[in-house]
Write a protein that holds these residues in place. Structure first.
Motif, PDB file in Angstrom:
ATOM      1  N   THR A 207       0.882  -1.158   0.000  1.00 54.66           N
ATOM      2  CA  THR A 207       0.000   0.000   0.000  1.00 54.66           C
ATOM      3  C   THR A 207       0.924   1.212   0.000  1.00 54.66           C
ATOM      4  O   THR A 207       2.115   1.079   0.306  1.00 54.66           O
ATOM      5  CB  THR A 207      -0.940   0.023   1.224  1.00 54.66           C
ATOM      6  N   PRO A 208       0.435   2.393  -0.356  1.00 55.29           N
ATOM      7  CA  PRO A 208       1.352   3.528  -0.499  1.00 55.29           C
ATOM      8  C   PRO A 208       2.244   3.740   0.723  1.00 55.29           C
ATOM      9  O   PRO A 208       1.769   3.961   1.835  1.00 55.29           O
ATOM     10  CB  PRO A 208       0.397   4.713  -0.718  1.00 55.29           C
ATOM     11  N   GLY A 209       3.568   3.627   0.496  1.00 52.91           N
ATOM     12  CA  GLY A 209       4.550   3.873   1.542  1.00 52.91           C
ATOM     13  C   GLY A 209       4.782   2.725   2.497  1.00 52.91           C
ATOM     14  O   GLY A 209       5.630   2.826   3.391  1.00 52.91           O
ATOM     15  N   TRP A 210       4.066   1.607   2.337  1.00 51.69           N
ATOM     16  CA  TRP A 210       4.172   0.459   3.262  1.00 51.69           C
ATOM     17  C   TRP A 210       4.756  -0.725   2.498  1.00 51.69           C
ATOM     18  O   TRP A 210       4.279  -1.088   1.423  1.00 51.69           O
ATOM     19  CB  TRP A 210       2.809   0.087   3.824  1.00 51.69           C
ATOM     20  N   TYR A 211       5.767  -1.363   3.097  1.00 52.06           N
ATOM     21  CA  TYR A 211       6.526  -2.408   2.410  1.00 52.06           C
ATOM     22  C   TYR A 211       6.459  -3.733   3.152  1.00 52.06           C
ATOM     23  O   TYR A 211       6.540  -3.780   4.386  1.00 52.06           O
ATOM     24  CB  TYR A 211       7.994  -1.986   2.267  1.00 52.06           C
ATOM     25  N   ASP A 212       6.353  -4.783   2.371  1.00 49.31           N
ATOM     26  CA  ASP A 212       6.500  -6.137   2.892  1.00 49.31           C
ATOM     27  C   ASP A 212       7.985  -6.384   3.160  1.00 49.31           C
ATOM     28  O   ASP A 212       8.857  -5.642   2.710  1.00 49.31           O
ATOM     29  CB  ASP A 212       5.964  -7.126   1.867  1.00 49.31           C
ATOM     30  N   ARG A 213       8.284  -7.444   3.933  1.00 50.61           N
ATOM     31  CA  ARG A 213       9.675  -7.841   4.213  1.00 50.61           C
ATOM     32  C   ARG A 213      10.457  -6.696   4.860  1.00 50.61           C
ATOM     33  O   ARG A 213      11.586  -6.431   4.499  1.00 50.61           O
ATOM     34  CB  ARG A 213      10.364  -8.307   2.932  1.00 50.61           C
ATOM     35  N   ASN A 214       9.825  -6.052   5.819  1.00 43.51           N
ATOM     36  CA  ASN A 214      10.402  -4.819   6.361  1.00 43.51           C
ATOM     37  C   ASN A 214      10.410  -4.806   7.882  1.00 43.51           C
ATOM     38  O   ASN A 214      10.216  -3.757   8.497  1.00 43.51           O
ATOM     39  CB  ASN A 214       9.629  -3.610   5.831  1.00 43.51           C
ATOM     40  N   CYS A 215      10.665  -5.962   8.487  1.00 42.00           N
ATOM     41  CA  CYS A 215      10.679  -5.994   9.954  1.00 42.00           C
ATOM     42  C   CYS A 215      11.666  -7.039  10.449  1.00 42.00           C
ATOM     43  O   CYS A 215      12.002  -7.999   9.741  1.00 42.00           O
ATOM     44  CB  CYS A 215       9.285  -6.299  10.501  1.00 42.00           C
ATOM     45  N   LEU A 216      12.096  -6.854  11.677  1.00 42.66           N
ATOM     46  CA  LEU A 216      12.961  -7.823  12.338  1.00 42.66           C
ATOM     47  C   LEU A 216      12.181  -9.049  12.784  1.00 42.66           C
ATOM     48  O   LEU A 216      12.737 -10.150  12.875  1.00 42.66           O
ATOM     49  CB  LEU A 216      13.620  -7.176  13.559  1.00 42.66           C
ATOM     50  N   THR A 217      10.879  -8.859  13.082  1.00 40.07           N
ATOM     51  CA  THR A 217      10.132  -9.933  13.731  1.00 40.07           C
ATOM     52  C   THR A 217       8.748 -10.200  13.146  1.00 40.07           C
ATOM     53  O   THR A 217       8.252 -11.322  13.252  1.00 40.07           O
ATOM     54  CB  THR A 217       9.946  -9.618  15.236  1.00 40.07           C
ATOM     55  N   ASP A 218       8.073  -9.219  12.544  1.00 35.98           N
ATOM     56  CA  ASP A 218       6.690  -9.398  12.106  1.00 35.98           C
ATOM     57  C   ASP A 218       6.430  -8.554  10.860  1.00 35.98           C
ATOM     58  O   ASP A 218       6.139  -7.359  10.948  1.00 35.98           O
ATOM     59  CB  ASP A 218       5.720  -9.000  13.212  1.00 35.98           C
ATOM     60  N   ASP A 219       6.514  -9.185   9.687  1.00 34.06           N
ATOM     61  CA  ASP A 219       6.327  -8.443   8.438  1.00 34.06           C
ATOM     62  C   ASP A 219       4.896  -7.955   8.251  1.00 34.06           C
ATOM     63  O   ASP A 219       4.651  -7.072   7.421  1.00 34.06           O
ATOM     64  CB  ASP A 219       6.720  -9.314   7.246  1.00 34.06           C
ATOM     65  N   ARG A 220       3.946  -8.496   8.985  1.00 33.18           N
ATOM     66  CA  ARG A 220       2.555  -8.039   8.853  1.00 33.18           C
ATOM     67  C   ARG A 220       2.342  -6.684   9.499  1.00 33.18           C
ATOM     68  O   ARG A 220       1.437  -5.942   9.106  1.00 33.18           O
ATOM     69  CB  ARG A 220       1.610  -9.061   9.493  1.00 33.18           C
ATOM     70  N   ALA A 221       3.172  -6.349  10.477  1.00 33.82           N
ATOM     71  CA  ALA A 221       3.067  -5.065  11.176  1.00 33.82           C
ATOM     72  C   ALA A 221       4.477  -4.616  11.548  1.00 33.82           C
ATOM     73  O   ALA A 221       4.921  -4.803  12.679  1.00 33.82           O
ATOM     74  CB  ALA A 221       2.185  -5.194  12.416  1.00 33.82           C
ATOM     75  N   ALA A 231      12.840   4.111   4.815  1.00 33.82           N
ATOM     76  CA  ALA A 231      12.563   5.439   4.267  1.00 33.82           C
ATOM     77  C   ALA A 231      13.835   6.279   4.162  1.00 33.82           C
ATOM     78  O   ALA A 231      14.086   6.938   3.145  1.00 33.82           O
ATOM     79  CB  ALA A 231      11.521   6.150   5.128  1.00 33.82           C
ATOM     80  N   ARG A 232      14.673   6.249   5.206  1.00 31.13           N
ATOM     81  CA  ARG A 232      15.896   7.051   5.168  1.00 31.13           C
ATOM     82  C   ARG A 232      16.861   6.499   4.115  1.00 31.13           C
ATOM     83  O   ARG A 232      17.510   7.272   3.386  1.00 31.13           O
ATOM     84  CB  ARG A 232      16.565   7.040   6.540  1.00 31.13           C
ATOM     85  N   GLY A 233      16.961   5.175   4.017  1.00 37.20           N
ATOM     86  CA  GLY A 233      17.836   4.593   3.011  1.00 37.20           C
ATOM     87  C   GLY A 233      17.405   4.945   1.604  1.00 37.20           C
ATOM     88  O   GLY A 233      18.236   5.289   0.743  1.00 37.20           O
ATOM     89  N   VAL A 247      13.404   8.928  -3.788  1.00 40.73           N
ATOM     90  CA  VAL A 247      13.029  10.024  -2.880  1.00 40.73           C
ATOM     91  C   VAL A 247      11.520  10.030  -2.669  1.00 40.73           C
ATOM     92  O   VAL A 247      11.031  10.186  -1.537  1.00 40.73           O
ATOM     93  CB  VAL A 247      13.512  11.378  -3.427  1.00 40.73           C
ATOM     94  N   GLU A 248      10.772   9.844  -3.744  1.00 43.43           N
ATOM     95  CA  GLU A 248       9.306   9.856  -3.636  1.00 43.43           C
ATOM     96  C   GLU A 248       8.793   8.664  -2.849  1.00 43.43           C
ATOM     97  O   GLU A 248       7.747   8.754  -2.178  1.00 43.43           O
ATOM     98  CB  GLU A 248       8.674   9.902  -5.030  1.00 43.43           C
ATOM     99  N   ALA A 249       9.492   7.539  -2.913  1.00 39.48           N
ATOM    100  CA  ALA A 249       9.100   6.383  -2.101  1.00 39.48           C
ATOM    101  C   ALA A 249       9.187   6.733  -0.617  1.00 39.48           C
ATOM    102  O   ALA A 249       8.277   6.426   0.167  1.00 39.48           O
ATOM    103  CB  ALA A 249       9.998   5.190  -2.418  1.00 39.48           C
ATOM    104  N   ALA A 250      10.276   7.390  -0.231  1.00 41.01           N
ATOM    105  CA  ALA A 250      10.417   7.818   1.169  1.00 41.01           C
ATOM    106  C   ALA A 250       9.362   8.849   1.527  1.00 41.01           C
ATOM    107  O   ALA A 250       8.808   8.833   2.636  1.00 41.01           O
ATOM    108  CB  ALA A 250      11.817   8.385   1.388  1.00 41.01           C
ATOM    109  N   ARG A 251       9.073   9.741   0.605  1.00 41.58           N
ATOM    110  CA  ARG A 251       8.070  10.773   0.868  1.00 41.58           C
ATOM    111  C   ARG A 251       6.690  10.149   1.103  1.00 41.58           C
ATOM    112  O   ARG A 251       5.920  10.607   1.952  1.00 41.58           O
ATOM    113  CB  ARG A 251       8.010  11.767  -0.292  1.00 41.58           C
TER     114      ARG A 251
END
Length: 383
Positions: A207-221, A231-233, A247-251
């Protein structure tokens, strides 16, 4: 231990009633905590954390790496020579941590790790820029060569990731580290692989600005901490590559988080794919990181498009609100050096991220965020 933790919960609730002081006063207390965390052992690294009821943990190579640019920036902004000395001692300690193949080992397993290696590259690049000493640049280059060797054919880090398996989107911060090294060495070999990895991160958007595979422990949240890492990367990499799509992805992420700030400056510790808060506690590390992302985007918007004043002020206002919340959580009265000045993992301190701990990386990002308020041109040393 139970009594000490109970007392801390009560003291924490009492502190939240008081107003924040100036950013400089709070930042100085946090820097003193980082000094104490380094002094807790004899190896010149920075303690992972102070665990309430247990004491100082051992030095943490990953986060010591990106504390180096923070202290060098602090020295530049304030003239604090002690911060400079300590940062360079940390950079030397990291040389001892580096494995023969160039990687940095993970704290508990001792296995070479992509994310940790990237974070230490930030420190070595900063130390080289500050001193021009070749030993730091050479170590950073060895680390970078190892990182390139770990990329799969499609340009994704999978097999030496701290979470392993499908790849981690927050390794966008590793991509940024390689681009910082490329800016110093003028080695164009990094740009192609980094761009491919960043393109892969965009493919994980659900969904806009939200990424899968983006957590240490729970990709669902995902944790706000790893959301902000990504975002910073993406932001800093996009600026270095002159690629607006990153840049727009981070925005997009930053815009979604704007509406999630409570009136008191609190941000939830996790968010699901529809940007619903998924934790009652605050992830203080992620709040400090998000504040920096907003400030950086505000500066970028003002520089690139003078007509985007409204959004820039929205970002800056949210950053001020979140920073004020963080300052109110800081303990500056304790006689315990493990508690005084540092930033906890969660608010309240028994929240699920960094439970009962004062974290060195939460404190690092807190100092970074407050230095922006003290001096907007603060990020000469990056990370």
């Amino acid at each position: 231990m139970i009594l000490e933790r109970g007392v801390e919960l009560l003291r924490e609730r009492w502190r939240r009633l008081g107003p924040a002081d100036t950013p400089e006063i709070h930042a100085r207390a946090a820097v003193r905590w980082l000094f104490a965390a380094q002094d807790s052992s004899s190896d010149h690294g920075v303690s992972h954390s102070y665990l309430i009821g247990r004491g100082w943990m051992r030095s943490y190579p990953e986060t010591t790496g990106y504390i180096i640019p923070t202290l060098l920036n602090w020295s530049r902004v304030t003239g604090d020579a002690e911060a400079e000395r300590r940062a360079l001692a940390m950079a030397d300690w990291e040389l001892d941590c580096q494995l023969p193949g160039g990687a940095i080992p993970e704290l508990t397993s001792g296995q070479p790790t992509v994310f940790d290696t990237g974070q230490v590259i930030f420190g070595w690049v900063a130390a080289h820029r500050h001193t021009l000493a070749s030993k730091y640049l050479e170590a950073a280059q060895r680390g970078a060569e190892w990182l390139l060797s770990q990329l799969d054919a499609d340009g994704v880090w999978r097999h030496a990731s701290d979470a392993g398996g499908p790849g981690r989107v927050y390794n966008a911060r590793v991509a940024w580290a390689l681009l910082e090294l490329a800016a110093v060495t003028r080695d164009s070999r990094y740009a192609g692989p980094v761009r491919r990895f960043l393109e892969w991160t965009l493919e994980q958007e659900r969904t806009p600005g939200w990424y899968d595979r983006n957590c240490l422990t729970d990709d669902r949240a995902p944790l706000l901490h790893t959301i902000a890492y990504t975002a910073r990367g993406q932001l800093e990499s996009g600026l270095l590559l002159n690629e607006d799509r990153f840049v727009e992805a981070a925005r997009a992420t930053a815009r979604r988080l704007l509406s999630k700030v409570r009136s008191d400056g609190h941000l939830a510790g996790r968010f699901d794919r529809d940007w619903n808060p998924a934790a009652p506690w605050a992830c203080l590390t992620g709040m400090a990181q998000t504040s920096i992302v907003w400030r950086r985007l505000a500066a970028v918007a003002s520089a690139r498009d003078p007509g985007s004043v409204a959004e820039a002020e929205q970002f800056a206002g949210a950053a001020r609100s979140v920073s004020a919340f963080l300052m109110r959580t800081q303990d500056r009265t304790s006689q315990n050096p493990g508690l005084c000045g540092g930033i906890r993992g969660s608010y309240p301190v028994n929240g699920a991220y960094g439970r009962w701990r004062v974290l060195n990386w939460a404190t690092k990002f807190f100092v970074d965020a407050l230095m922006v308020d003290m001096n907007r041109d603060v990020f000469i040393y990056r990370g």
